[in-house]
Design a protein around this motif. Structure first.
Motif, PDB file in Angstrom:
ATOM      1  N   UNK A   1      52.484  22.954  69.215  1.00 33.35           N
ATOM      2  CA  UNK A   1      51.995  21.617  69.524  1.00 33.35           C
ATOM      3  C   UNK A   1      52.533  20.595  68.534  1.00 33.35           C
ATOM      4  N   UNK A   2      52.565  20.947  67.249  1.00 33.66           N
ATOM      5  CA  UNK A   2      53.082  20.015  66.242  1.00 33.66           C
ATOM      6  C   UNK A   2      54.562  19.724  66.449  1.00 33.66           C
ATOM      7  N   UNK A   3      55.284  20.663  67.061  1.00 36.98           N
ATOM      8  CA  UNK A   3      56.701  20.454  67.374  1.00 36.98           C
ATOM      9  C   UNK A   3      56.896  19.519  68.570  1.00 36.98           C
ATOM     10  N   UNK A   4      55.794  19.205  69.264  1.00 35.16           N
ATOM     11  CA  UNK A   4      55.902  18.367  70.454  1.00 35.16           C
ATOM     12  C   UNK A   4      55.973  19.143  71.742  1.00 35.16           C
ATOM     13  N   UNK A   5      55.700  20.463  71.660  1.00 33.90           N
ATOM     14  CA  UNK A   5      55.744  21.298  72.862  1.00 33.90           C
ATOM     15  C   UNK A   5      54.459  21.178  73.671  1.00 33.90           C
ATOM     16  N   UNK A   6      54.538  21.662  74.911  1.00 35.02           N
ATOM     17  CA  UNK A   6      53.388  21.734  75.805  1.00 35.02           C
ATOM     18  C   UNK A   6      53.085  23.205  76.064  1.00 35.02           C
ATOM     19  N   UNK A   7      51.823  23.576  75.982  1.00 38.99           N
ATOM     20  CA  UNK A   7      51.407  24.971  76.136  1.00 38.99           C
ATOM     21  C   UNK A   7      50.298  25.073  77.180  1.00 38.99           C
ATOM     22  N   UNK A   8      50.075  26.294  77.662  1.00 36.08           N
ATOM     23  CA  UNK A   8      48.962  26.556  78.575  1.00 36.08           C
ATOM     24  C   UNK A   8      47.846  27.247  77.812  1.00 36.08           C
ATOM     25  N   UNK A   9      46.616  26.844  78.086  1.00 37.30           N
ATOM     26  CA  UNK A   9      45.455  27.346  77.338  1.00 37.30           C
ATOM     27  C   UNK A   9      44.281  27.615  78.276  1.00 37.30           C
ATOM     28  N   UNK A  10      43.443  28.592  77.931  1.00 32.52           N
ATOM     29  CA  UNK A  10      42.195  28.770  78.679  1.00 32.52           C
ATOM     30  C   UNK A  10      41.168  27.755  78.202  1.00 32.52           C
ATOM     31  N   UNK A  11      40.263  27.375  79.091  1.00 34.46           N
ATOM     32  CA  UNK A  11      39.111  26.560  78.714  1.00 34.46           C
ATOM     33  C   UNK A  11      37.857  27.299  79.181  1.00 34.46           C
TER      34      UNK A  11
END
Length: 229
Positions: free
Chosen positions: A34-44
């Motif tokens: 995230x700090x690199x500016x990437x987008x990730x998928x996460x559970x909520x």
């Protein structure tokens, strides 16, 4: 440290069932990306989402591009803890109400703070705030020390997803997919969070019914808030 390669399966990191502390490797990996500016998928606590740092305009642009989302349609922010809300939003309800609702399957809408990236949701003075009842994403927020832009892991207007395989068509566009297992089994589970506008003191308005409508209304009404229709 996990290594992210270009093949499909290496992008999926399985999480433990009981959540992770901020010191465990998947949380650190997520924060690093995230700090690199990437987008990730996460559970909520409701459905799977995709996330990037709110304060990184390019990361926000990627989210809209990946989803094919209307750029005029706002995205909620995800925070680690209730006190964080006061930094990014103008809170209109008591701490006791916040404590009853959060963490949980609820998005609370307030007027936004000037601290937020001015290029994030630039066409509205409101901001939706999420604190999911999910240890992984909350610990990621805490380690990043920044709000996440969080929206559902699907193409815009598509079916929300309860399992990482259901949005496999997005995997190639994401830096990493954090797999917390299947989140729910019923169609009701796909409704996502209940979105409630609290921007006008003493009142509330349901923007999206979501999966916790009765719970939200009972708490707000029992604390004297009047529903705006």
């Amino acid at each position: 440290m996990f290594k992210i390669n270009n093949n499909f399966m290496s992008k999926v990191v399985k999480l433990g069932r009981n959540g992770l502390t901020a010191e465990e490797s998947p949380v650190k990996l997520a924060a690093q990306l995230l700090r690199k500016g990437d987008v990730i998928a996460v559970p909520t606590d409701t459905i799977y989402g995709i996330a990037g740092l709110v304060q990184n305009t390019e990361a926000v642009r990627k989210i809209y591009s990946i989803k094919g989302r209307d750029p005029l349609k706002p995205i909620a922010i995800c925070l680690a803890d209730i006190p964080d809300i006061y930094t990014y939003a103008q809170v209109t309800v008591s701490d006791s109400i916040l404590d009853r609702l959060l963490p949980g399957p609820v998005t609370l809408v307030f007027k936004r703070s000037p601290v937020l990236n001015k290029n994030f949701n630039p066409d509205t003075d409101l901001i939706g705030v999420r604190i999911p009842d999910n240890n992984f994403i909350r610990n990621v927020c805490s380690l990043c020390d920044s709000p996440l832009a969080l929206t559902s892991a699907n193409y815009s207007a598509g079916q929300s997803c309860l399992d990482v395989q259901e949005f496999s068509y997005l995997h190639d566009s994401l830096a990493c997919v954090f797999d917390g297992g299947r989140i729910g089994e019923t169609e009701e589970a796909r409704l996502g969070s209940t979105v409630t506008d609290l921007s006008e003191p003493g009142t509330f308005k349901i923007i999206r019914q979501g999966s916790a409508l009765g719970f939200v209304k009972s708490i707000l009404e029992s604390n004297g808030l009047i529903e705006r229709l």
